[in-house]
Each structure stands twice: as C-alpha cells, then as structure tokens.
Design a protein around this motif. Structure first.
Motif, PDB file in Angstrom:
ATOM      1  N   LEU A 143       0.824  -1.204   0.000  1.00 45.04           N
ATOM      2  CA  LEU A 143       0.000   0.000   0.000  1.00 45.04           C
ATOM      3  C   LEU A 143       0.860   1.256   0.000  1.00 45.04           C
ATOM      4  CD1 LEU A 143      -2.809  -1.003   2.534  1.00 45.04           C
ATOM      5  CD2 LEU A 143      -3.000  -0.810   0.050  1.00 45.04           C
ATOM      6  N   VAL A 144       2.053   1.162   0.548  1.00 44.34           N
ATOM      7  CA  VAL A 144       2.961   2.313   0.535  1.00 44.34           C
ATOM      8  C   VAL A 144       3.474   2.529  -0.879  1.00 44.34           C
ATOM      9  CG1 VAL A 144       5.133   3.253   1.437  1.00 44.34           C
ATOM     10  CG2 VAL A 144       3.595   1.934   2.936  1.00 44.34           C
ATOM     11  N   GLU A 145       3.987   1.457  -1.464  1.00 44.92           N
ATOM     12  CA  GLU A 145       4.413   1.459  -2.861  1.00 44.92           C
ATOM     13  C   GLU A 145       4.813   0.039  -3.229  1.00 44.92           C
ATOM     14  OE1 GLU A 145       7.664   4.229  -2.745  1.00 44.92           O
ATOM     15  OE2 GLU A 145       9.130   2.639  -2.407  1.00 44.92           O
ATOM     16  N   PRO A 146       4.732  -0.332  -4.502  1.00 50.78           N
ATOM     17  CA  PRO A 146       5.128  -1.675  -4.909  1.00 50.78           C
ATOM     18  C   PRO A 146       6.573  -1.970  -4.514  1.00 50.78           C
ATOM     19  CG  PRO A 146       3.944  -0.579  -6.672  1.00 50.78           C
ATOM     20  CD  PRO A 146       4.197   0.468  -5.621  1.00 50.78           C
ATOM     21  N   GLY A 147       6.798  -3.132  -3.936  1.00 51.46           N
ATOM     22  CA  GLY A 147       8.141  -3.552  -3.557  1.00 51.46           C
ATOM     23  C   GLY A 147       8.577  -3.122  -2.167  1.00 51.46           C
ATOM     24  N   PHE A 148       7.785  -2.313  -1.493  1.00 56.93           N
ATOM     25  CA  PHE A 148       8.172  -1.896  -0.133  1.00 56.93           C
ATOM     26  C   PHE A 148       8.047  -3.070   0.832  1.00 56.93           C
ATOM     27  CE2 PHE A 148       6.907  -0.344   4.106  1.00 56.93           C
ATOM     28  CZ  PHE A 148       8.056   0.346   4.437  1.00 56.93           C
ATOM     29  N   ARG A 149       9.038  -3.227   1.726  1.00 57.96           N
ATOM     30  CA  ARG A 149       9.012  -4.256   2.768  1.00 57.96           C
ATOM     31  C   ARG A 149       9.160  -3.598   4.130  1.00 57.96           C
ATOM     32  NH1 ARG A 149      13.114  -7.151   3.322  1.00 57.96           N
ATOM     33  NH2 ARG A 149      14.588  -6.009   1.984  1.00 57.96           N
ATOM     34  N   ALA A 150       8.216  -3.836   5.011  1.00 60.69           N
ATOM     35  CA  ALA A 150       8.307  -3.326   6.382  1.00 60.69           C
ATOM     36  C   ALA A 150       9.143  -4.286   7.209  1.00 60.69           C
ATOM     37  CB  ALA A 150       6.907  -3.190   6.978  1.00 60.69           C
ATOM     38  N   THR A 151      10.168  -3.775   7.898  1.00 54.31           N
ATOM     39  CA  THR A 151      11.081  -4.639   8.654  1.00 54.31           C
ATOM     40  C   THR A 151      10.988  -4.446  10.164  1.00 54.31           C
ATOM     41  OG1 THR A 151      12.863  -3.004   8.403  1.00 54.31           O
ATOM     42  CG2 THR A 151      12.718  -4.768   6.748  1.00 54.31           C
ATOM     43  N   SER A 152      10.601  -3.251  10.629  1.00 60.05           N
ATOM     44  CA  SER A 152      10.535  -2.988  12.070  1.00 60.05           C
ATOM     45  C   SER A 152       9.401  -2.009  12.369  1.00 60.05           C
ATOM     46  CB  SER A 152      11.845  -2.391  12.595  1.00 60.05           C
ATOM     47  OG  SER A 152      12.920  -3.268  12.397  1.00 60.05           O
ATOM     48  N   ARG A 153       8.797  -2.203  13.563  1.00 59.93           N
ATOM     49  CA  ARG A 153       7.802  -1.252  14.066  1.00 59.93           C
ATOM     50  C   ARG A 153       8.297  -0.680  15.389  1.00 59.93           C
ATOM     51  NH1 ARG A 153       1.610  -3.096  13.679  1.00 59.93           N
ATOM     52  NH2 ARG A 153       1.428  -0.895  14.219  1.00 59.93           N
ATOM     53  N   GLU A 154       7.978   0.593  15.618  1.00 60.77           N
ATOM     54  CA  GLU A 154       8.409   1.271  16.847  1.00 60.77           C
ATOM     55  C   GLU A 154       9.919   1.111  17.037  1.00 60.77           C
ATOM     56  OE1 GLU A 154       6.393   3.216  18.709  1.00 60.77           O
ATOM     57  OE2 GLU A 154       4.873   2.816  17.182  1.00 60.77           O
ATOM     58  N   TYR A 155      10.648   1.385  15.974  1.00 59.67           N
ATOM     59  CA  TYR A 155      12.107   1.258  16.001  1.00 59.67           C
ATOM     60  C   TYR A 155      12.704   2.393  16.833  1.00 59.67           C
ATOM     61  CZ  TYR A 155      16.894   0.706  14.282  1.00 59.67           C
ATOM     62  OH  TYR A 155      18.251   0.511  14.188  1.00 59.67           O
ATOM     63  N   HIS A 156      13.479   2.031  17.844  1.00 55.70           N
ATOM     64  CA  HIS A 156      13.980   3.025  18.789  1.00 55.70           C
ATOM     65  C   HIS A 156      15.166   3.798  18.213  1.00 55.70           C
ATOM     66  CE1 HIS A 156      16.380   4.463  22.297  1.00 55.70           C
ATOM     67  NE2 HIS A 156      15.177   4.845  22.688  1.00 55.70           N
ATOM     68  N   THR A 157      15.114   5.129  18.379  1.00 50.98           N
ATOM     69  CA  THR A 157      16.233   5.997  18.040  1.00 50.98           C
ATOM     70  C   THR A 157      16.399   7.015  19.169  1.00 50.98           C
ATOM     71  OG1 THR A 157      15.031   7.836  16.988  1.00 50.98           O
ATOM     72  CG2 THR A 157      15.423   5.872  15.633  1.00 50.98           C
ATOM     73  N   PRO A 158      17.509   7.739  19.210  1.00 48.46           N
ATOM     74  CA  PRO A 158      17.668   8.783  20.234  1.00 48.46           C
ATOM     75  C   PRO A 158      16.608   9.876  20.137  1.00 48.46           C
ATOM     76  CG  PRO A 158      19.785   8.228  19.262  1.00 48.46           C
ATOM     77  CD  PRO A 158      18.743   7.530  18.440  1.00 48.46           C
ATOM     78  N   GLN A 159      15.919   9.972  18.987  1.00 52.64           N
ATOM     79  CA  GLN A 159      14.897  10.991  18.785  1.00 52.64           C
ATOM     80  C   GLN A 159      13.474  10.457  18.959  1.00 52.64           C
ATOM     81  OE1 GLN A 159      15.374  14.204  18.429  1.00 52.64           O
ATOM     82  NE2 GLN A 159      17.604  14.000  18.443  1.00 52.64           N
ATOM     83  N   GLY A 160      13.350   9.215  19.414  1.00 53.81           N
ATOM     84  CA  GLY A 160      12.015   8.646  19.593  1.00 53.81           C
ATOM     85  C   GLY A 160      11.868   7.341  18.829  1.00 53.81           C
ATOM     86  N   TYR A 161      10.623   6.933  18.645  1.00 56.90           N
ATOM     87  CA  TYR A 161      10.334   5.645  18.015  1.00 56.90           C
ATOM     88  C   TYR A 161       9.790   5.852  16.600  1.00 56.90           C
ATOM     89  CZ  TYR A 161      10.974   3.513  22.586  1.00 56.90           C
ATOM     90  OH  TYR A 161      11.503   3.080  23.774  1.00 56.90           O
ATOM     91  N   ILE A 162      10.483   5.291  15.633  1.00 55.81           N
ATOM     92  CA  ILE A 162      10.024   5.352  14.246  1.00 55.81           C
ATOM     93  C   ILE A 162       8.820   4.430  14.098  1.00 55.81           C
ATOM     94  CG2 ILE A 162      10.633   4.752  11.866  1.00 55.81           C
ATOM     95  CD1 ILE A 162      13.531   5.520  12.560  1.00 55.81           C
ATOM     96  N   ASP A 163       7.747   4.932  13.488  1.00 52.69           N
ATOM     97  CA  ASP A 163       6.533   4.126  13.354  1.00 52.69           C
ATOM     98  C   ASP A 163       6.803   2.838  12.586  1.00 52.69           C
ATOM     99  OD1 ASP A 163       4.805   5.849  14.758  1.00 52.69           O
ATOM    100  OD2 ASP A 163       4.610   7.140  13.008  1.00 52.69           O
ATOM    101  N   ILE A 164       7.342   2.983  11.397  1.00 55.91           N
ATOM    102  CA  ILE A 164       7.701   1.802  10.599  1.00 55.91           C
ATOM    103  C   ILE A 164       9.006   2.077   9.865  1.00 55.91           C
ATOM    104  CG2 ILE A 164       7.097   0.407   8.584  1.00 55.91           C
ATOM    105  CD1 ILE A 164       4.254   0.436   9.400  1.00 55.91           C
TER     106      ILE A 164
END
Length: 251
Positions: A143-164
């Motif tokens: 749904l994001v775009e053809p060929g996109f693969r989601a690998t992590s959710r709530e990925y932790h960084t020093p600036q917060g959690y990346i949604d996907i």
C-alpha cells in the motif's frame, strides 16, 4: 439494591451514605456546596461553590464545576478515600502516596447523592488511529508502494520511536512517519529528526510522511528537504479486526 439515590440529606446522613457507597465500591455521584483543597505536587484552594463530585469503583476521585470539559481537580484510580463528620461539616478526602498528595472536599451542604453497582466489563474499541495504519501497512506493505518491505515497528532511536522502518524495492532504507489526521510541519520536523539519526548509514535513506493529507507548509518543507509524502487514510472498520482499546493508545 443496584441503584440508590437521596435528595437533600443532612450532613450526618450524607456522611453515612458516602461511607456506604465507598464500602460497596460503588460509583458515587454527589452534588454539593463545598470547598476544595489540594496539596501535593502543587497547592490549590477552590472557594465555596456548587460542584459535582464523582467517585468511581476503582478509586478515581473527580471534581467538576458547572463549566469546562475537564475536571477542576482529580485523582486517578487506587486513590485511598476517607470520610468524616467534623464540626457539622462532611470532609471527603482522597490520599495517594506516590506521588504524595491529598485532595479534600469540605462539604457544607449536600443537594443529591446517588450510588450504583454497575456491570460493565467491555473495553472501548477504537479505529482510525496511527496504530491502525501501522497494522494495515505491516500486513499490506505494498500500500505504501510496490516492492516496499516493512522490517521494524516502533524502532527506537535517540529521537524517539520510528513508526515503521523498511526497505524499498531498490533496498533503500525507508522511514515512515504515520499520522491519522492532516499532517503539519511538526510531523515533518519529527521525520527530519529520524533521518538525522542515520547520517552514518552508507546507503540512501528515504523519509516518507504517511497521512490522509498535509498542510501546504508541510508539503513545501518535505520537498525542500528531499522527503516524500504518501496520502493514506487510516482504516476505520472495527468488525472482525483485532480489538483495540484505550489502553493500547494511552497506556
């Protein structure tokens, strides 16, 4: 008796009824002329006025004025409550240890008191939030775009959690910032902070803001900073999908 109500009790009777309601772990509603005192993380005093006092079975202690949506004072679940009659007045006190605080209502006159033992074990189901968008993309990344693969959710960084966090069809690391409502410049700034966490990454890193729509300022900022926008609505069906409750969103 599941529901009890009494109008204009004298203060001795009011004290008795409050004790009864608390002993039954009932939902208590009290309308009274009172003063309110709070001491804890701050100190406050509310002079004489007519207020609605709510005490829930879980110990939540809430005081409303006849205006505004938010309570004027409140304590959360597991508050320890006590009632006493002193010098002709009723004192209803809520106490907590962590943090240490006391909320006291000095009742001069009770207009109405009721309590009931409700039966309600259901959780509120919610849809149309970022978590629902995340579920949808995780299950259908195309749904994001053809060929996109989601690998992590709530990925932790020093600036917060990346949604996907994922990769596009070319293998480029791709950061998705999800918003279930119209996105503004703050969402773009947050996405920028996430991208800055990957400055040491050897390959190209894409930043994509995913939302139903975005403000003109947000779209301009995305373009100027080499980031992207993907229009997507959050799913709103409850039906047979996984039950989502308020706890999932507010902890």
């Amino acid at each position: 008796m599941k529901l009890f109500s009494e109008n204009y009790p004298d203060n001795q009777r009011l004290c008795q009824l409050l004790i009864q309601g608390l002993s039954k772990r009932a939902f208590i509603t009290l309308i009274a002329s009172c003063k309110v005192f709070y001491d804890g993380r701050a100190t406050s005093r509310l002079g004489m006025g007519d207020r609605t006092v709510l005490i829930k079975a879980d110990g939540a202690f809430i005081i409303h004025q006849d205006r505004n949506l938010e309570p004027v004072n409140w304590q959360p679940a597991k508050t320890k409550l006590a009632v006493e009659l002193k010098n002709g007045l009723v004192y209803l006190k809520g106490m907590r240890r962590n943090p240490s605080e006391t909320l006291e209502v000095e009742i001069h006159r009770g207009y109405q008191i009721s309590y009931y033992r409700g039966e309600d074990s259901q959780d509120l189901e919610l849809a149309g939030y970022e978590a629902d968008m995340g579920d949808m993309i995780w299950q259908r990344p195309e749904l994001v775009e053809p060929g996109f693969r989601a690998t992590s959710r709530e990925y932790h960084t020093p600036q917060g959690y990346i949604d996907i966090l994922g990769k596009d069809r070319e293998g480029n690391l791709t950061i998705l910032e999800l918003k279930s409502r119209k996105a503004g410049v703050q969402a773009v700034k947050q996405l920028r902070r996430y991208l800055d966490c990957f400055t040491d990454h050897k390959g190209h890193v894409r930043g994509v803001l995913v939302a139903p729509s975005a403000t003109d300022d947000a779209l301009e900022m995305l373009e100027n900073q080499g980031m992207e926008f993907k229009s997507m609505e959050a799913p709103r069906e409850l039906g047979n999908q996984k039950k989502v409750t308020l706890k999932d969103y507010f902890g």
